[in-house]
Design a protein around this motif. Structure first.
Motif, PDB file in Angstrom:
ATOM      1  N   ALA A  28     -13.982  -2.881  42.887  1.00 35.71           N
ATOM      2  CA  ALA A  28     -15.329  -2.989  42.528  1.00 35.71           C
ATOM      3  C   ALA A  28     -15.685  -1.973  41.440  1.00 35.71           C
ATOM      4  CB  ALA A  28     -16.427  -3.029  43.573  1.00 35.71           C
ATOM      5  N   ASP A  29     -15.194  -0.617  41.697  1.00 33.21           N
ATOM      6  CA  ASP A  29     -15.573   0.409  41.019  1.00 33.21           C
ATOM      7  C   ASP A  29     -14.597   0.396  39.754  1.00 33.21           C
ATOM      8  OD1 ASP A  29     -16.299   3.051  40.820  1.00 33.21           O
ATOM      9  OD2 ASP A  29     -14.396   3.826  40.957  1.00 33.21           O
ATOM     10  N   TRP A  30     -13.437  -0.217  39.888  1.00 31.25           N
ATOM     11  CA  TRP A  30     -12.690  -0.411  38.525  1.00 31.25           C
ATOM     12  C   TRP A  30     -13.109  -1.629  37.565  1.00 31.25           C
ATOM     13  CZ3 TRP A  30      -6.682   0.487  40.159  1.00 31.25           C
ATOM     14  CH2 TRP A  30      -6.491   2.072  40.278  1.00 31.25           C
ATOM     15  N   LEU A  31     -13.620  -2.325  38.322  1.00 28.44           N
ATOM     16  CA  LEU A  31     -14.033  -3.821  37.540  1.00 28.44           C
ATOM     17  C   LEU A  31     -15.102  -3.309  36.628  1.00 28.44           C
ATOM     18  CD1 LEU A  31     -14.275  -6.939  37.044  1.00 28.44           C
ATOM     19  CD2 LEU A  31     -15.915  -6.823  38.760  1.00 28.44           C
ATOM     20  N   GLN A  32     -16.183  -2.491  37.082  1.00 29.06           N
ATOM     21  CA  GLN A  32     -17.278  -2.062  36.630  1.00 29.06           C
ATOM     22  C   GLN A  32     -16.997  -0.942  35.508  1.00 29.06           C
ATOM     23  OE1 GLN A  32     -19.876  -2.576  40.457  1.00 29.06           O
ATOM     24  NE2 GLN A  32     -21.211  -2.018  38.527  1.00 29.06           N
ATOM     25  N   GLN A  33     -15.965  -0.266  35.694  1.00 34.05           N
ATOM     26  CA  GLN A  33     -15.384   0.820  34.464  1.00 34.05           C
ATOM     27  C   GLN A  33     -14.326   0.198  33.748  1.00 34.05           C
ATOM     28  OE1 GLN A  33     -13.877   3.867  37.140  1.00 34.05           O
ATOM     29  NE2 GLN A  33     -15.932   5.253  37.055  1.00 34.05           N
TER      30      GLN A  33
ATOM     31  N   PHE B 211      -5.921 -10.953  49.236  1.00 37.09           N
ATOM     32  CA  PHE B 211      -6.294 -11.884  47.915  1.00 37.09           C
ATOM     33  C   PHE B 211      -4.928 -12.188  47.313  1.00 37.09           C
ATOM     34  CE2 PHE B 211      -9.211  -8.292  48.678  1.00 37.09           C
ATOM     35  CZ  PHE B 211     -10.373  -8.871  48.905  1.00 37.09           C
ATOM     36  N   PRO B 212      -4.594 -13.482  47.475  1.00 36.44           N
ATOM     37  CA  PRO B 212      -3.399 -14.005  47.028  1.00 36.44           C
ATOM     38  C   PRO B 212      -3.055 -14.072  45.241  1.00 36.44           C
ATOM     39  CG  PRO B 212      -4.264 -15.484  48.507  1.00 36.44           C
ATOM     40  CD  PRO B 212      -5.392 -14.245  48.255  1.00 36.44           C
ATOM     41  N   THR B 213      -4.172 -14.220  44.756  1.00 42.30           N
ATOM     42  CA  THR B 213      -4.350 -13.778  43.142  1.00 42.30           C
ATOM     43  C   THR B 213      -5.350 -12.924  42.720  1.00 42.30           C
ATOM     44  OG1 THR B 213      -5.676 -15.835  42.798  1.00 42.30           O
ATOM     45  CG2 THR B 213      -3.221 -16.330  43.076  1.00 42.30           C
ATOM     46  N   LYS B 214      -5.297 -12.359  41.503  1.00 40.03           N
ATOM     47  CA  LYS B 214      -6.451 -11.712  41.065  1.00 40.03           C
ATOM     48  C   LYS B 214      -7.784 -12.496  40.735  1.00 40.03           C
ATOM     49  CE  LYS B 214      -7.455  -8.155  37.552  1.00 40.03           C
ATOM     50  NZ  LYS B 214      -6.972  -7.434  36.404  1.00 40.03           N
ATOM     51  N   ALA B 215      -7.526 -13.749  40.443  1.00 40.68           N
ATOM     52  CA  ALA B 215      -8.535 -14.759  40.582  1.00 40.68           C
ATOM     53  C   ALA B 215      -9.328 -14.724  41.967  1.00 40.68           C
ATOM     54  CB  ALA B 215      -8.394 -16.172  40.306  1.00 40.68           C
ATOM     55  N   ASP B 216      -8.823 -14.781  43.095  1.00 35.88           N
ATOM     56  CA  ASP B 216      -9.273 -14.654  44.365  1.00 35.88           C
ATOM     57  C   ASP B 216     -10.047 -13.044  44.547  1.00 35.88           C
ATOM     58  OD1 ASP B 216      -8.274 -17.097  45.262  1.00 35.88           O
ATOM     59  OD2 ASP B 216      -6.266 -16.067  45.620  1.00 35.88           O
ATOM     60  N   LEU B 217      -9.524 -12.205  43.943  1.00 38.36           N
ATOM     61  CA  LEU B 217     -10.280 -10.935  44.176  1.00 38.36           C
ATOM     62  C   LEU B 217     -11.829 -10.852  43.228  1.00 38.36           C
ATOM     63  CD1 LEU B 217     -10.304  -7.996  44.932  1.00 38.36           C
ATOM     64  CD2 LEU B 217      -8.703  -7.565  43.157  1.00 38.36           C
ATOM     65  N   ALA B 218     -11.407 -11.325  42.236  1.00 36.57           N
ATOM     66  CA  ALA B 218     -12.576 -11.481  41.049  1.00 36.57           C
ATOM     67  C   ALA B 218     -13.607 -12.267  41.980  1.00 36.57           C
ATOM     68  CB  ALA B 218     -12.257 -12.105  39.896  1.00 36.57           C
ATOM     69  N   THR B 219     -13.315 -13.315  42.437  1.00 32.35           N
ATOM     70  CA  THR B 219     -14.438 -14.176  43.047  1.00 32.35           C
ATOM     71  C   THR B 219     -15.080 -13.566  44.154  1.00 32.35           C
ATOM     72  OG1 THR B 219     -13.254 -16.240  42.204  1.00 32.35           O
ATOM     73  CG2 THR B 219     -14.767 -16.509  43.921  1.00 32.35           C
ATOM     74  N   ALA B 220     -14.350 -12.692  45.184  1.00 31.75           N
ATOM     75  CA  ALA B 220     -14.484 -12.074  46.097  1.00 31.75           C
ATOM     76  C   ALA B 220     -15.402 -11.091  45.711  1.00 31.75           C
ATOM     77  CB  ALA B 220     -13.650 -11.591  47.082  1.00 31.75           C
ATOM     78  N   LEU B 221     -15.325 -10.282  44.689  1.00 26.37           N
ATOM     79  CA  LEU B 221     -16.041  -9.177  43.983  1.00 26.37           C
ATOM     80  C   LEU B 221     -17.630  -9.683  43.818  1.00 26.37           C
ATOM     81  CD1 LEU B 221     -13.546  -7.184  42.052  1.00 26.37           C
ATOM     82  CD2 LEU B 221     -14.726  -6.673  44.147  1.00 26.37           C
ATOM     83  N   PHE B 222     -17.460 -10.814  43.087  1.00 25.63           N
ATOM     84  CA  PHE B 222     -18.889 -11.449  42.524  1.00 25.63           C
ATOM     85  C   PHE B 222     -19.681 -12.192  43.769  1.00 25.63           C
ATOM     86  CE2 PHE B 222     -16.998 -11.049  38.224  1.00 25.63           C
ATOM     87  CZ  PHE B 222     -18.078 -10.333  37.665  1.00 25.63           C
ATOM     88  N   ARG B 223     -18.721 -12.483  44.778  1.00 25.05           N
ATOM     89  CA  ARG B 223     -19.740 -13.082  46.010  1.00 25.05           C
ATOM     90  C   ARG B 223     -20.078 -11.735  46.580  1.00 25.05           C
ATOM     91  NH1 ARG B 223     -22.350 -16.915  48.231  1.00 25.05           N
ATOM     92  NH2 ARG B 223     -23.283 -15.414  49.148  1.00 25.05           N
ATOM     93  N   GLN B 224     -19.480 -10.695  46.659  1.00 24.34           N
ATOM     94  CA  GLN B 224     -19.938  -9.362  47.222  1.00 24.34           C
ATOM     95  C   GLN B 224     -21.183  -9.126  46.715  1.00 24.34           C
ATOM     96  OE1 GLN B 224     -17.434  -5.982  49.080  1.00 24.34           O
ATOM     97  NE2 GLN B 224     -17.643  -5.317  46.816  1.00 24.34           N
ATOM     98  N   TYR B 225     -21.201  -9.113  45.204  1.00 23.64           N
ATOM     99  CA  TYR B 225     -22.358  -8.477  44.579  1.00 23.64           C
ATOM    100  C   TYR B 225     -23.424  -9.347  45.028  1.00 23.64           C
ATOM    101  CZ  TYR B 225     -19.295  -5.955  41.259  1.00 23.64           C
ATOM    102  OH  TYR B 225     -18.315  -5.110  40.764  1.00 23.64           O
TER     103      TYR B 225
ATOM    104  N   GLY C 258     -23.121  -7.551  33.328  1.00 20.30           N
ATOM    105  CA  GLY C 258     -22.823  -6.888  32.061  1.00 20.30           C
ATOM    106  C   GLY C 258     -21.248  -7.434  31.882  1.00 20.30           C
ATOM    107  N   ILE C 259     -20.638  -7.180  33.086  1.00 15.35           N
ATOM    108  CA  ILE C 259     -18.950  -7.422  32.971  1.00 15.35           C
ATOM    109  C   ILE C 259     -19.086  -9.003  32.784  1.00 15.35           C
ATOM    110  CG2 ILE C 259     -16.931  -7.705  34.405  1.00 15.35           C
ATOM    111  CD1 ILE C 259     -17.315  -4.793  33.182  1.00 15.35           C
ATOM    112  N   ALA C 260     -19.529  -9.679  33.551  1.00 15.68           N
ATOM    113  CA  ALA C 260     -19.582 -11.191  33.352  1.00 15.68           C
ATOM    114  C   ALA C 260     -19.902 -11.644  32.206  1.00 15.68           C
ATOM    115  CB  ALA C 260     -20.472 -11.874  34.492  1.00 15.68           C
TER     116      ALA C 260
ATOM    117  N   ALA D 242     -13.967 -19.777  39.256  1.00 15.51           N
ATOM    118  CA  ALA D 242     -14.725 -19.602  40.601  1.00 15.51           C
ATOM    119  C   ALA D 242     -15.519 -18.042  40.572  1.00 15.51           C
ATOM    120  CB  ALA D 242     -13.616 -19.304  41.688  1.00 15.51           C
ATOM    121  N   ALA D 243     -15.165 -17.121  39.613  1.00 15.10           N
ATOM    122  CA  ALA D 243     -15.514 -15.787  39.475  1.00 15.10           C
ATOM    123  C   ALA D 243     -16.899 -16.235  38.640  1.00 15.10           C
ATOM    124  CB  ALA D 243     -14.717 -15.105  38.998  1.00 15.10           C
ATOM    125  N   CYS D 244     -16.743 -16.886  37.689  1.00 16.81           N
ATOM    126  CA  CYS D 244     -17.750 -17.399  36.701  1.00 16.81           C
ATOM    127  C   CYS D 244     -18.993 -18.205  37.369  1.00 16.81           C
ATOM    128  CB  CYS D 244     -17.333 -18.038  35.580  1.00 16.81           C
ATOM    129  SG  CYS D 244     -16.318 -17.439  34.432  1.00 16.81           S
TER     130      CYS D 244
END
Length: 198
Positions: free
Chosen positions: A22-27, A53-67, A109-111, A121-123
């Motif tokens: 999350a920190d790196w995504l926003q930086q 997180f099998p893929t980076k897409a899974d990680l990104a989706t989890a991050l936005f779900r966390q937000y 802003g990132i999105a 899925a992250a979108c």
């Protein structure tokens, strides 16, 4: 002898990954880091990242779900605090201002900037986050107008979108021109919705 990471409480590694990602995504943005870099920074094997997180897409989706989950928690705090609608709007702007710390870009802003290249899925989670915020702002504006605490022209949903757009734009402007610009937009937003009788 068992590996150290196996002795950690269940879920701790997943939380560590999400916190750093999350920190790196926003930086750095979605394309600004890899699983290998996450693993190196966390001092684990890449397989430990892929396990959660099998893929980076899974990680990104989890991050936005966390937000979204964090926003839901914040909304619950606002409800428990029994603040007046105008005070809730102020708290929302304070929440947005936190993204000025540490050279962070807010999740929306990132999105917005990387929407075309984010996993679908992250979108979808980012869109839902935006909807959640606008729904809350709309309900707050409706309640504030009914209570005589807020006064604004037109539809509350339109006003909620305008506030969101102004706050997001102010964050981007502040990164270029300084925090005083966010403060100026904050004052303008509040002046535009505050009842003259409050």
């Amino acid at each position: 002898m068992a590996a150290v990471h196996r002795q950690r409480p269940r879920g701790q590694m997943r939380r560590r990954i999400l916190r750093l990602a999350a920190d790196w995504l926003q930086q750095r943005g979605y394309h600004g880091f890899s699983f290998g870099q996450l693993a190196e920074a966390l001092e684990v094997q890449s397989s430990a990242i892929h396990y959660h997180f099998p893929t980076k897409a899974d990680l990104a989706t989890a991050l936005f779900r966390q937000y979204r989950d964090e926003l839901a928690g914040w909304r619950a705090q606002m409800a428990d605090a029994r603040l007046e609608p105008d005070e809730r709007i102020e708290r929302f702007l304070d929440l947005e201002a936190r993204d000025l710390e540490g050279e962070h870009v807010g999740p929306l802003g990132i999105a917005a900037v990387e929407y075309a290249s984010l996993p679908s899925a992250a979108c979808a989670e980012a869109e839902a986050l935006c909807d959640d915020l606008i729904d809350w702002l709309t309900a707050t504006l409706v309640a504030g107008r009914a209570a005589g605490r807020l006064d604004f022209p037109g539809d509350a949903g339109d006003q909620a979108c305008a506030i969101m757009a102004a706050a997001q734009g102010a964050l981007q402007l502040a990164r270029i021109h300084g925090r005083s610009d966010f403060a100026a937009v904050r004052r303008a937003i509040l002046a535009g919705v505050m009842s003259r009788g409050v």
